[in-house]
Design a protein around this motif. Sequence first.
Motif, short mmCIF file in Angstrom:
data_model
loop_
_atom_site.label_atom_id
_atom_site.label_comp_id
_atom_site.label_asym_id
_atom_site.label_seq_id
_atom_site.Cartn_x
_atom_site.Cartn_y
_atom_site.Cartn_z
N GLU A 153 46.90 45.45 32.93
CA GLU A 153 45.71 45.52 33.68
C GLU A 153 44.66 46.58 33.47
O GLU A 153 45.07 47.84 34.09
N ARG B 67 52.91 43.25 41.99
CA ARG B 67 52.95 44.54 41.13
C ARG B 67 54.45 44.99 41.09
O ARG B 67 54.85 45.55 40.26
N LYS C 85 30.77 48.00 30.35
CA LYS C 85 31.99 47.87 31.28
C LYS C 85 32.81 46.93 30.51
O LYS C 85 33.66 46.23 31.20
N THR D 139 51.11 35.30 41.78
CA THR D 139 50.25 36.04 42.65
C THR D 139 50.10 35.56 43.96
O THR D 139 50.61 34.32 44.10
N LYS E 251 37.25 42.74 30.53
CA LYS E 251 36.54 43.60 31.75
C LYS E 251 37.78 44.19 32.48
O LYS E 251 38.83 43.54 32.58
N VAL E 252 37.39 44.90 33.20
CA VAL E 252 38.29 45.64 34.53
C VAL E 252 38.58 44.43 35.26
O VAL E 252 37.58 43.56 35.60
N GLY E 253 39.86 44.10 35.92
CA GLY E 253 40.07 43.15 36.59
C GLY E 253 40.87 41.95 35.80
O GLY E 253 41.34 41.01 36.55
N ASP E 254 40.49 41.93 34.71
CA ASP E 254 41.24 40.95 33.53
C ASP E 254 42.92 41.32 33.66
O ASP E 254 43.22 42.41 33.58
N ARG E 255 43.69 40.35 33.74
CA ARG E 255 45.16 40.69 33.23
C ARG E 255 45.47 40.22 31.88
O ARG E 255 45.37 39.09 31.80
N ASP F 109 47.65 34.61 45.71
CA ASP F 109 46.65 33.62 45.68
C ASP F 109 47.15 32.30 45.09
O ASP F 109 47.08 31.39 45.44
N THR G 289 41.95 49.55 33.48
CA THR G 289 41.33 50.33 34.74
C THR G 289 39.87 50.79 34.24
O THR G 289 39.54 50.76 33.00
N GLU G 290 39.25 50.92 35.34
CA GLU G 290 37.65 51.73 35.36
C GLU G 290 37.55 52.71 34.15
O GLU G 290 36.74 52.60 33.27
#
Length: 200
Positions: A93, A53, A104, A25, A142-146, A27, A95-96
């Motif tokens: 990944e 991505r 959540k 990434t 949770k959402v945001g986890d890969r 980051d 999603t919501e």
Amino acid sequence: MAVRVSKAERQRLLREKINENPFYTDDELADMFGVSVQTIRLDRMELGIPEVRERIKNVAEENYRKVKTILGAEVVGELIDLELGKRGISIFEPTEDMVFVKTKIVKGQYIYSQAESLALSLIDAPAALIGVANIKYKYPVKVGDRLVAKAEVIRQRGNKYFVWVKIKVKEKEVFRGKFILVALEEDFLKKRSDTVEVGN
């Protein structure tokens, strides 16, 4: 701590790092080079290197063509590595819309689907079914986890494949499954479904 280098040298090293591992990434690359994320993004743009991505999708598209048992679009997540009959890796990944509203936490069906579709992708046959699944959810997602799933064919006995799948978020294992898959031949698929025996 990274040593500062010239822009030209940093860009050369950046291209080298991304060629080694296209899944870094911005980051992670910024940390490696001791620069800001914006600097990495500008360097990538100047070098014509797409974001992570897009790089993942490019690699996945190549691997989807190798899959025989299901359609590439049926694989849950991005199939980033595949060696038919041996091993594979997918990234997913959530999603919501995949979570329980109150907590959540990602619903288990999505995590299982990633594992199942990766296991099916490994089988070198026109079709396959899960005969037996022994699974364990080890940690909430949770959402945001890969989610990075790694699958390996442990052994093959006739038309049965024994596949282990482990899914991790960063270094933490969140799911593991042992599957026995039954490979089906083309002529077998033409038979009526009530004649198909999947279990023992």
